[in-house]
Design a protein around this motif. Structure first.
Motif, PDB file in Angstrom:
ATOM      1  N   LEU A   1      54.072  45.823  33.556  1.00 35.06           N
ATOM      2  CA  LEU A   1      52.844  45.331  32.952  1.00 35.06           C
ATOM      3  C   LEU A   1      51.632  46.100  33.472  1.00 35.06           C
ATOM      4  CD1 LEU A   1      53.611  41.524  33.294  1.00 35.06           C
ATOM      5  CD2 LEU A   1      53.995  42.981  31.299  1.00 35.06           C
ATOM      6  N   ALA A   2      51.740  46.618  34.689  1.00 39.53           N
ATOM      7  CA  ALA A   2      50.648  47.382  35.293  1.00 39.53           C
ATOM      8  C   ALA A   2      51.208  48.226  36.426  1.00 39.53           C
ATOM      9  CB  ALA A   2      49.575  46.447  35.826  1.00 39.53           C
ATOM     10  N   SER A   3      50.494  49.288  36.753  1.00 42.02           N
ATOM     11  CA  SER A   3      50.905  50.165  37.837  1.00 42.02           C
ATOM     12  C   SER A   3      49.687  50.577  38.642  1.00 42.02           C
ATOM     13  CB  SER A   3      51.601  51.408  37.271  1.00 42.02           C
ATOM     14  OG  SER A   3      52.025  52.258  38.312  1.00 42.02           O
TER      15      SER A   3
ATOM     16  N   THR B   1      38.804  45.430  35.421  1.00 47.40           N
ATOM     17  CA  THR B   1      39.150  45.956  34.102  1.00 47.40           C
ATOM     18  C   THR B   1      38.890  47.452  34.012  1.00 47.40           C
ATOM     19  OG1 THR B   1      36.955  45.362  33.292  1.00 47.40           O
ATOM     20  CG2 THR B   1      38.727  43.741  32.972  1.00 47.40           C
ATOM     21  N   GLU B   2      38.352  48.018  35.074  1.00 52.52           N
ATOM     22  CA  GLU B   2      38.138  49.457  35.182  1.00 52.52           C
ATOM     23  C   GLU B   2      38.679  49.890  36.534  1.00 52.52           C
ATOM     24  OE1 GLU B   2      34.044  50.351  34.526  1.00 52.52           O
ATOM     25  OE2 GLU B   2      33.977  49.299  32.615  1.00 52.52           O
ATOM     26  N   ASN B   3      38.393  51.101  36.948  1.00 54.42           N
ATOM     27  CA  ASN B   3      38.873  51.577  38.234  1.00 54.42           C
ATOM     28  C   ASN B   3      38.484  50.613  39.349  1.00 54.42           C
ATOM     29  OD1 ASN B   3      40.045  53.856  37.155  1.00 54.42           O
ATOM     30  ND2 ASN B   3      38.235  55.124  37.492  1.00 54.42           N
ATOM     31  N   PHE B   4      39.423  50.370  40.217  1.00 53.87           N
ATOM     32  CA  PHE B   4      39.227  49.460  41.328  1.00 53.87           C
ATOM     33  C   PHE B   4      38.538  50.182  42.479  1.00 53.87           C
ATOM     34  CE2 PHE B   4      40.846  47.743  45.378  1.00 53.87           C
ATOM     35  CZ  PHE B   4      40.405  46.437  45.260  1.00 53.87           C
ATOM     36  N   ASN B   5      37.452  49.627  42.960  1.00 53.92           N
ATOM     37  CA  ASN B   5      36.779  50.140  44.142  1.00 53.92           C
ATOM     38  C   ASN B   5      37.028  49.164  45.282  1.00 53.92           C
ATOM     39  OD1 ASN B   5      35.523  52.463  43.004  1.00 53.92           O
ATOM     40  ND2 ASN B   5      34.101  51.083  41.966  1.00 53.92           N
ATOM     41  N   VAL B   6      37.531  49.676  46.384  1.00 45.84           N
ATOM     42  CA  VAL B   6      37.843  48.819  47.517  1.00 45.84           C
ATOM     43  C   VAL B   6      36.564  48.147  48.009  1.00 45.84           C
ATOM     44  CG1 VAL B   6      38.748  48.745  49.867  1.00 45.84           C
ATOM     45  CG2 VAL B   6      39.760  50.292  48.182  1.00 45.84           C
TER      46      VAL B   6
ATOM     47  N   ASP C   1      44.938  36.168  31.472  1.00 52.51           N
ATOM     48  CA  ASP C   1      44.270  36.956  32.506  1.00 52.51           C
ATOM     49  C   ASP C   1      44.692  36.501  33.893  1.00 52.51           C
ATOM     50  OD1 ASP C   1      42.847  38.455  30.675  1.00 52.51           O
ATOM     51  OD2 ASP C   1      41.126  37.102  30.671  1.00 52.51           O
ATOM     52  N   PHE C   2      44.933  37.469  34.763  1.00 54.85           N
ATOM     53  CA  PHE C   2      45.195  37.207  36.171  1.00 54.85           C
ATOM     54  C   PHE C   2      44.949  38.502  36.931  1.00 54.85           C
ATOM     55  CE2 PHE C   2      49.187  38.539  34.299  1.00 54.85           C
ATOM     56  CZ  PHE C   2      49.679  39.469  35.199  1.00 54.85           C
ATOM     57  N   THR C   3      44.785  38.381  38.232  1.00 54.45           N
ATOM     58  CA  THR C   3      44.562  39.550  39.083  1.00 54.45           C
ATOM     59  C   THR C   3      45.279  39.335  40.410  1.00 54.45           C
ATOM     60  OG1 THR C   3      42.342  39.812  38.124  1.00 54.45           O
ATOM     61  CG2 THR C   3      42.804  41.024  40.159  1.00 54.45           C
ATOM     62  N   ILE C   4      45.968  40.354  40.860  1.00 57.46           N
ATOM     63  CA  ILE C   4      46.597  40.352  42.180  1.00 57.46           C
ATOM     64  C   ILE C   4      46.064  41.587  42.888  1.00 57.46           C
ATOM     65  CG2 ILE C   4      48.764  40.429  43.468  1.00 57.46           C
ATOM     66  CD1 ILE C   4      50.079  39.484  40.738  1.00 57.46           C
TER      67      ILE C   4
END
Length: 185
Positions: free
Chosen positions: A175-177, A33-38, A123-126
Motif C-alpha cells: 500500500l505504501a513504501s 501527503t507529500e515528502n516527509f520531513n523529520v 486515512d491513517f498514518t504510521i
C-alpha cells in the motif's frame, strides 16, 4: 480485535534487530501527503496525553537505560516480550529509544479497534524513526504490525533492500513504501 506489535510480525515470524523511536499511529487522518520531513522534536503531548483525537498510539520511548516499561501517551499498555528494552546509546529524540535484538523480543498491545484500518481505504498514518543493525536476508522483518488471530490486519516490514513497506496481510499488495535505509544509521 487487532493486537499491536512493535519489532515483530506474525507472517514470517522474524524479529527486528535495531532501535525504534518516536512511534505514532494515527487513524482518520493522512498526516503526510507529500515528502516527509523529520520533525525537529518529539510529537507534542498535553497534560501527558496525546494532543489530538487522531493519534491512537504515541510512544516517545523515553526512560532509563535497560528499562522495560514503555509509556504510550494514548493510554494503551505495551508489554515487553523477551529482552525488549529502552536503550540510551542510540536515539532520535529524548532520553532513549526502544532496543530490539532480533531474538524473540518485541512489544505487544492488547486488541483494540484503534489498530483496525479496515481494508486500508481510509486515512491513517504510521510514522516512526528506526535504526536497523542487520540487513534481512531473504525474509521480511516486521517493524510494526496489528492483526487478529486469523492473520488479518496490516504490517510495516522490510526486506533485504531495507525499504520499509506497508501491506494488508490479506492482499500481499504494498500500500505504501518508504525510502531505502542504511544499516547502522
Amino acid at each position: 480485535g487487532f493486537g499491536g506489535r512493535i519489532g515483530y510480525q506474525s507472517i514470517t515470524g522474524v524479529y527486528y534487530d535495531g532501535w525504534i523511536d518516536e512511534l505514532r499511529i494515527s487513524k482518520g487522518i493522512a498526516r503526510w501527503t507529500e515528502n516527509f520531513n523529520v520533525p525537529p522534536n518529539e510529537y507534542p503531548v498535553t497534560y501527558n496525553t496525546v494532543d489530538d483525537a487522531y493519534t491512537k498510539a504515541l510512544l516517545h520511548f523515553n526512560g532509563d537505560d535497560g528499562e522495560t516499561s514503555f509509556i504510550d501517551q494514548s493510554g494503551k499498555v505495551w508489554t515487553a516480550v523477551g529482552s525488549a528494552q529502552l536503550d540510551t546509546a542510540i536515539k532520535k529524540f529524548g532520553t532513549a529509544a526502544g532496543l530490539f535484538d532480533g531474538t524473540e523480543d518485541y512489544l505487544s498491545a492488547s486488541d483494540h479497534a484503534d489498530f483496525d484500518f479496515g481494508n486500508g481505504s481510509g486515512d491513517f498514518t504510521i510514522d516512526f524513526w528506526c535504526y536497523p543493525t542487520v540487513t534481512p536476508t531473504g525474509v521480511w522483518v516486521g517493524l510494526i504490525a496489528a492483526d487478529t488471530n486469523a492473520g488479518q490486519g496490516w504490517q510495516v516490514a522490510m526486506y533485504d533492500d531495507l525499504a520499509p513497506r506497508l501491506t494488508n496481510d490479506n492482499s500481499n499488495t504494498w500500500l505504501a513504501s518508504g525510502p531505502v535505509m542504511t544499516i547502522n544509521t
